[in-house]
Design a protein around this motif. Structure first.
Motif, mmCIF file in Angstrom:
data_model
loop_
_atom_site.group_PDB
_atom_site.id
_atom_site.type_symbol
_atom_site.label_atom_id
_atom_site.label_comp_id
_atom_site.label_asym_id
_atom_site.label_seq_id
_atom_site.Cartn_x
_atom_site.Cartn_y
_atom_site.Cartn_z
ATOM 1 N N VAL A 189 34.392 10.053 36.979
ATOM 2 C CA VAL A 189 33.933 10.563 38.046
ATOM 3 C C VAL A 189 34.600 11.840 38.690
ATOM 4 O O VAL A 189 35.444 10.831 38.928
ATOM 5 C CB VAL A 189 33.227 9.498 38.586
ATOM 6 N N THR A 192 35.310 13.471 41.686
ATOM 7 C CA THR A 192 35.270 13.156 43.495
ATOM 8 C C THR A 192 36.119 14.145 44.352
ATOM 9 O O THR A 192 37.488 14.511 43.751
ATOM 10 C CB THR A 192 35.688 11.300 43.255
ATOM 11 N N ILE A 204 31.200 13.447 44.790
ATOM 12 C CA ILE A 204 30.736 13.578 43.627
ATOM 13 C C ILE A 204 30.962 15.290 43.025
ATOM 14 O O ILE A 204 29.653 15.501 43.529
ATOM 15 C CB ILE A 204 30.103 12.667 42.570
ATOM 16 N N ILE A 206 30.906 14.050 36.862
ATOM 17 C CA ILE A 206 30.127 12.767 35.909
ATOM 18 C C ILE A 206 30.115 13.518 34.378
ATOM 19 O O ILE A 206 29.165 13.534 34.351
ATOM 20 C CB ILE A 206 29.369 11.864 36.041
#
Length: 230
Positions: free
Chosen positions: A80, A82, A221, A224
């Motif tokens: 993930v 970010t 985000i 992913i």
């Protein structure tokens, strides 16, 4: 006046002229060889740190995940990325197949790119998803948080889950707990745990929020991606 001999004139001429410096071919080849070695050293160092950054280090050797392959053949990880840094989540093999299939599909189609963390509750949970949809997940956060200290804890921090009302909308909310949450399975479908990047989660947790736990500055985000251990 005595005549100066030719040999004496030749010696005096050599003394007046400075030494002639000639760069030999051997010197040029040697210098070129040193330069090539230096450039190769720089390139090797760059490749090493670049690969280490991609794998996120600490003994975790990851490779691209092919969604067409067997999903649970080997441990699966979600990276993930970010705006605060990267978080590595180990996904549970025993998690709901329906949830996992949807999560894999959304990762592949880029659904999570640009998704914002729109609820941040310190010592509780951070949530990313559709901030315009107010539903059971938001109600759960706002209602349970004040009672948190009075309830027994049954789950660890840094768990990844999604709302149980997944069929009520087309989206997919993501929750990362920042403290043990009581009766978590009654509220969320838990399908992973953070194994690297806890400091990133805590940094997100520390942002300033309003009274409804909405961050005052945007945190999102970037993407992913799925990986698996090679």
């Amino acid at each position: 006046m005595p005549r100066i001999k030719p040999q004496t004139l030749l010696l005096q001429s050599k003394k007046k002229k400075g030494p002639t410096r000639i760069i030999s071919v051997t010197t040029i080849v040697f210098a070129s060889f040193i330069l090539v070695l230096f450039l190769l050293s720089l390139f090797t160092t760059y490749r090493y740190w670049s690969q280490r950054s991609r794998n996120l280090g600490d003994g975790l050797d990851l490779e691209d995940f092919d969604e067409d392959g067997e999903k649970f053949d080997r441990p699966i990880y979600a990276i993930v990325d970010t705006s605060k840094g990267s978080i590595v989540v180990e996904l549970f093999k025993e998690a709901s197949p329906e949830i996992m299939d949807k999560f894999f599909h959304l990762c592949k189609t880029g659904y999570f790119k640009g998704m914002l963390f729109h609820r941040v509750v310190k010592n509780f949970v951070v949530q990313a998803g559709d901030f315009q949809r107010v539903g059971a997940a938001e109600d759960w956060i706002l209602e349970v948080k004040p009672q948190n200290e009075l309830m027994s804890t049954k789950h660890d921090a840094f768990m990844l889950g999604t709302s149980k009302d997944i069929h009520a909308h087309k989206g997919f909310d993501l929750f990362i707990t920042t403290a043990p949450i009581p009766d978590l399975n009654d509220k969320l479908v838990v399908f992973g745990q953070v194994i690297k990047g806890e400091d990133v989660v805590q940094e997100i947790e520390e942002v300033d929020t309003d009274k409804l736990y909405r961050p005052k500055s945007s945190i999102g985000i970037v993407n992913i991606s799925l990986r698996r251990q090679s």
